[in-house]
Scaffold this motif. Structure first.
Motif, PDB file in Angstrom:
ATOM      1  N   THR A 146       0.849  -1.191   0.000  1.00 30.48           N
ATOM      2  CA  THR A 146       0.000   0.000   0.000  1.00 30.48           C
ATOM      3  C   THR A 146       0.886   1.242   0.000  1.00 30.48           C
ATOM      4  OG1 THR A 146      -0.056   0.208   2.414  1.00 30.48           O
ATOM      5  CG2 THR A 146      -1.701  -1.242   1.389  1.00 30.48           C
ATOM      6  N   SER A 161       2.786   4.220   1.751  1.00 29.86           N
ATOM      7  CA  SER A 161       3.494   4.262   3.030  1.00 29.86           C
ATOM      8  C   SER A 161       3.899   2.881   3.532  1.00 29.86           C
ATOM      9  CB  SER A 161       2.664   4.990   4.103  1.00 29.86           C
ATOM     10  OG  SER A 161       2.533   6.357   3.791  1.00 29.86           O
ATOM     11  N   PHE A 162       4.194   1.962   2.603  1.00 25.06           N
ATOM     12  CA  PHE A 162       4.504   0.595   3.028  1.00 25.06           C
ATOM     13  C   PHE A 162       5.828   0.490   3.780  1.00 25.06           C
ATOM     14  CE2 PHE A 162       6.464   0.797  -1.202  1.00 25.06           C
ATOM     15  CZ  PHE A 162       7.694   0.198  -0.997  1.00 25.06           C
ATOM     16  N   GLN A 222       6.736   2.538   9.730  1.00 21.23           N
ATOM     17  CA  GLN A 222       6.562   1.745  10.940  1.00 21.23           C
ATOM     18  C   GLN A 222       6.077   2.658  12.059  1.00 21.23           C
ATOM     19  OE1 GLN A 222       9.542  -1.339  11.800  1.00 21.23           O
ATOM     20  NE2 GLN A 222      10.569  -0.744   9.914  1.00 21.23           N
ATOM     21  N   THR A 269       3.825   4.134  15.005  1.00 27.54           N
ATOM     22  CA  THR A 269       3.106   3.521  16.119  1.00 27.54           C
ATOM     23  C   THR A 269       2.183   4.564  16.747  1.00 27.54           C
ATOM     24  OG1 THR A 269       4.916   4.067  17.644  1.00 27.54           O
ATOM     25  CG2 THR A 269       4.981   1.897  16.580  1.00 27.54           C
ATOM     26  N   GLY A 295       0.127   5.831  13.905  1.00 25.28           N
ATOM     27  CA  GLY A 295       0.071   4.510  13.295  1.00 25.28           C
ATOM     28  C   GLY A 295      -1.363   4.034  13.119  1.00 25.28           C
ATOM     29  N   ARG A 331      -3.406   3.174   9.565  1.00 27.75           N
ATOM     30  CA  ARG A 331      -4.103   1.907   9.331  1.00 27.75           C
ATOM     31  C   ARG A 331      -5.566   2.144   8.978  1.00 27.75           C
ATOM     32  NH1 ARG A 331      -0.698   0.498  13.599  1.00 27.75           N
ATOM     33  NH2 ARG A 331      -2.328   0.810  15.164  1.00 27.75           N
ATOM     34  N   MET A 350      -3.578   1.940   4.966  1.00 34.42           N
ATOM     35  CA  MET A 350      -2.154   1.803   4.684  1.00 34.42           C
ATOM     36  C   MET A 350      -1.514   0.945   5.761  1.00 34.42           C
ATOM     37  SD  MET A 350      -1.261   5.698   3.442  1.00 34.42           S
ATOM     38  CE  MET A 350      -2.280   6.582   4.630  1.00 34.42           C
ATOM     39  N   SER A 351      -0.498   0.168   5.377  1.00 32.36           N
ATOM     40  CA  SER A 351       0.146  -0.700   6.350  1.00 32.36           C
ATOM     41  C   SER A 351       1.593  -0.953   5.962  1.00 32.36           C
ATOM     42  CB  SER A 351      -0.602  -2.034   6.462  1.00 32.36           C
ATOM     43  OG  SER A 351      -0.615  -2.694   5.211  1.00 32.36           O
ATOM     44  N   HIS A 352       2.404  -1.239   6.984  1.00 34.96           N
ATOM     45  CA  HIS A 352       3.797  -1.581   6.764  1.00 34.96           C
ATOM     46  C   HIS A 352       3.898  -2.951   6.115  1.00 34.96           C
ATOM     47  CE1 HIS A 352       8.062  -2.015   7.390  1.00 34.96           C
ATOM     48  NE2 HIS A 352       7.900  -3.058   8.184  1.00 34.96           N
ATOM     49  N   ASP A 353       4.782  -3.071   5.119  1.00 34.92           N
ATOM     50  CA  ASP A 353       5.003  -4.338   4.442  1.00 34.92           C
ATOM     51  C   ASP A 353       6.466  -4.720   4.664  1.00 34.92           C
ATOM     52  OD1 ASP A 353       5.676  -6.322   2.481  1.00 34.92           O
ATOM     53  OD2 ASP A 353       3.883  -5.759   1.349  1.00 34.92           O
TER      54      ASP A 353
END
Length: 240
Positions: free
Chosen positions: A182, A184-185, A188, A190, A194, A198, A202-205
């Motif tokens: 997505t 902003s992959f 990280q 929080t 964060g 979400r 959007m999420s961290h990959d």
């Protein structure tokens, strides 16, 4: 040095430099972590704060829309300050994320830097046509770029046009779209920020992030003269 965050590698140097351009969230702990990650891998880093007063906030977004203005002056000031340091080799790259990715791409197209890392840089619709790109990429430096195939902020079709425009210039280009990533992959974030990211889908990959960092370090090693990276999952870092 323009106000912001500076990260210095261990050792005596000299080191190649990198100007890091923040996203719309500004000078976050996540951005500082990215600067520290670059420094740990042998780069002298400065992230200038483009938001300092209300006036600067307005100027930054005006510069973004116009692709010119005070924000680019601040990036040039940061580049010149890094290059002039005795612990810098004089070769300086730029790395940007989202909003900052657009600034990095435009600055790279004007010969302001020796290499550029563009991470899901915003691409205003309609500005990736051949004539527009030719004007933007009038004196381009080598570009490594990373985008997500599930990005709802940046149209993948516009990314394809960007790829074609970059390749027409004949410069070294490494542009990769990660199909399941997505916008902003690399992030990280929080806490509340964060959670907001979400909620926006959007999420961290981790896998895409690690690969993007490895590609970036390999590209910077070749075009900035940085240390040759060792391929490893520990190469992962992030920023929105």
């Amino acid at each position: 040095m323009h106000p912001g965050h500076t990260s210095v590698p261990a050792g005596d140097g000299p080191f190649p430099g990198v100007v890091v351009v923040h996203d719309a969230y500004g000078m976050t702990a996540e951005l500082r972590r990215v600067c520290d990650h670059l420094a740990a891998n042998g780069y002298l880093v400065h992230a200038p704060s483009l938001y300092q007063r209300g006036r600067c906030l307005r100027q930054t977004f005006a510069s973004f829309v116009a692709d010119q203005g005070p924000a680019y002056d601040r990036l040039e000031e940061a580049r010149a300050a890094l290059a002039a340091r005795p612990d810098c080799t004089g070769r300086v790259g730029v790395m940007g994320f989202c909003l900052g990715g657009r600034f990095a791409l435009v600055a790279a197209g004007r010969g302001m830097f020796d290499a550029a890392a563009v991470n899901y840089g915003l691409l205003p619709a309609g500005k990736q046509e051949p004539a527009e790109l030719a004007r933007m990429l009038s004196a381009p430096c080598p570009v490594v770029a990373s985008y997500g195939g599930r990005d709802k902020v940046v149209d993948v079709a516009e990314v394809d046009k960007l790829r074609a425009g970059l390749e027409r210039t004949g410069i070294p280009v490494d542009l990769k779209v990660y199909p399941e990533a997505t916008h902003s992959f690399l992030a990280q974030y929080t806490g509340a920020l964060g959670m907001l990211i979400r909620i926006q889908g959007m999420s961290h990959d981790p896998a895409a992030s690690a690969d993007a960092w490895e590609r970036t370090f390999a590209f910077f090693a070749e075009h900035l003269g940085g240390p040759t990276p060792a391929a490893s999952p520990s190469a992962e870092g992030g920023a929105a």
